[in-house]
Write a protein that holds these residues in place. Sequence first.
Motif, PDB file in Angstrom:
ATOM      1  N   SER A 295     -16.300 -14.373  -0.154  1.00 15.92           N
ATOM      2  CA  SER A 295     -16.797 -15.262  -1.077  1.00 15.92           C
ATOM      3  C   SER A 295     -16.613 -14.239  -2.332  1.00 15.92           C
ATOM      4  N   GLY A 296     -16.788 -15.045  -3.658  1.00 21.82           N
ATOM      5  CA  GLY A 296     -16.443 -14.461  -4.985  1.00 21.82           C
ATOM      6  C   GLY A 296     -14.925 -14.842  -5.253  1.00 21.82           C
ATOM      7  N   TYR A 297     -14.175 -14.145  -5.951  1.00 18.09           N
ATOM      8  CA  TYR A 297     -13.033 -14.704  -6.399  1.00 18.09           C
ATOM      9  C   TYR A 297     -11.878 -14.859  -5.345  1.00 18.09           C
ATOM     10  N   THR A 298     -12.071 -15.881  -4.571  1.00 18.95           N
ATOM     11  CA  THR A 298     -11.178 -15.814  -3.275  1.00 18.95           C
ATOM     12  C   THR A 298      -9.696 -16.144  -3.702  1.00 18.95           C
ATOM     13  N   TRP A 299      -9.639 -16.846  -4.770  1.00 23.90           N
ATOM     14  CA  TRP A 299      -8.226 -16.938  -5.170  1.00 23.90           C
ATOM     15  C   TRP A 299      -7.372 -15.733  -5.683  1.00 23.90           C
ATOM     16  N   ARG A 300      -7.862 -14.520  -5.279  1.00 22.60           N
ATOM     17  CA  ARG A 300      -7.272 -13.134  -5.594  1.00 22.60           C
ATOM     18  C   ARG A 300      -6.498 -12.733  -4.534  1.00 22.60           C
ATOM     19  N   TYR A 301      -6.402 -13.375  -3.383  1.00 22.90           N
ATOM     20  CA  TYR A 301      -5.696 -12.878  -2.062  1.00 22.90           C
ATOM     21  C   TYR A 301      -5.087 -13.979  -1.527  1.00 22.90           C
ATOM     22  N   ASN A 302      -4.016 -13.507  -1.031  1.00 26.22           N
ATOM     23  CA  ASN A 302      -3.193 -14.760  -0.167  1.00 26.22           C
ATOM     24  C   ASN A 302      -3.083 -14.246   1.291  1.00 26.22           C
ATOM     25  N   TYR A 303      -3.581 -13.054   1.786  1.00 26.68           N
ATOM     26  CA  TYR A 303      -3.325 -12.691   3.198  1.00 26.68           C
ATOM     27  C   TYR A 303      -4.763 -12.088   3.484  1.00 26.68           C
ATOM     28  N   MET A 304      -5.242 -12.328   4.757  1.00 25.01           N
ATOM     29  CA  MET A 304      -6.404 -11.634   5.228  1.00 25.01           C
ATOM     30  C   MET A 304      -5.995 -11.163   6.727  1.00 25.01           C
ATOM     31  N   SER A 305      -6.652  -9.825   7.106  1.00 28.37           N
ATOM     32  CA  SER A 305      -6.162  -9.366   8.177  1.00 28.37           C
ATOM     33  C   SER A 305      -7.388  -8.573   8.785  1.00 28.37           C
ATOM     34  N   TRP A 306      -7.188  -8.174  10.111  1.00 28.75           N
ATOM     35  CA  TRP A 306      -8.147  -7.364  10.921  1.00 28.75           C
ATOM     36  C   TRP A 306      -7.694  -6.110  11.014  1.00 28.75           C
ATOM     37  N   PHE A 307      -8.354  -5.223  10.823  1.00 26.70           N
ATOM     38  CA  PHE A 307      -8.036  -3.709  11.213  1.00 26.70           C
ATOM     39  C   PHE A 307      -9.160  -3.172  12.030  1.00 26.70           C
ATOM     40  N   ARG A 308      -8.873  -1.910  12.760  1.00 26.13           N
ATOM     41  CA  ARG A 308      -9.873  -1.396  13.626  1.00 26.13           C
ATOM     42  C   ARG A 308      -9.792   0.090  13.553  1.00 26.13           C
ATOM     43  N   GLN A 309     -10.764   0.940  13.769  1.00 28.29           N
ATOM     44  CA  GLN A 309     -10.641   2.336  13.639  1.00 28.29           C
ATOM     45  C   GLN A 309     -11.528   2.933  14.751  1.00 28.29           C
ATOM     46  N   ALA A 310     -10.962   3.611  15.553  1.00 27.56           N
ATOM     47  CA  ALA A 310     -11.950   4.243  16.842  1.00 27.56           C
ATOM     48  C   ALA A 310     -12.105   5.699  16.273  1.00 27.56           C
ATOM     49  N   PRO A 311     -13.058   6.182  16.937  1.00 25.10           N
ATOM     50  CA  PRO A 311     -13.551   7.637  16.319  1.00 25.10           C
ATOM     51  C   PRO A 311     -12.316   8.550  16.644  1.00 25.10           C
ATOM     52  N   GLY A 312     -12.293   9.354  15.515  1.00 25.11           N
ATOM     53  CA  GLY A 312     -11.119  10.343  15.583  1.00 25.11           C
ATOM     54  C   GLY A 312      -9.466   9.785  15.240  1.00 25.11           C
TER      55      GLY A 312
END
Length: 124
Positions: free
Chosen positions: A25-42
């Motif tokens: 939501s918000g200024y959605t025209w400001r990006y062209n790519y969306m991604s998923w990242f993940r982070q496990a402990p450590g």
Amino acid sequence: QVQLVESGGGSVQAGGSLRLSCRASGYTWRYNYMSWFRQAPGKEREGVAAIQIGGGITYYSDSVKGRFTISRDNAKNTVYLQMDNLKPEDTALYYCAAVSYSRYLLAPHDYNYWGQGTQVTVSS
């Protein structure tokens, strides 16, 4: 600004499936790519999948290729991550992120906007 909100995390057994959602939501025209990242402990944050919002081109890390599918619904400003055949090593906090441009879409350093994360836990 752009606000990103993830949902859909949970606990599953190995071999199971989950579907994550990320609504922008918000200024959605400001990006062209969306991604998923993940982070496990450590561990460092790693990119798992990215999608070009306009053309729908997708990118995957080798660790999830063939098991995860990223997709988008532009009318809903939402990106999904379908995760199948989950493994215990997929356990992590999963983040949605957006960027206007990055040469390395599966690296986190260029991303301007981040969600708060949703936990995925896979038990053996």
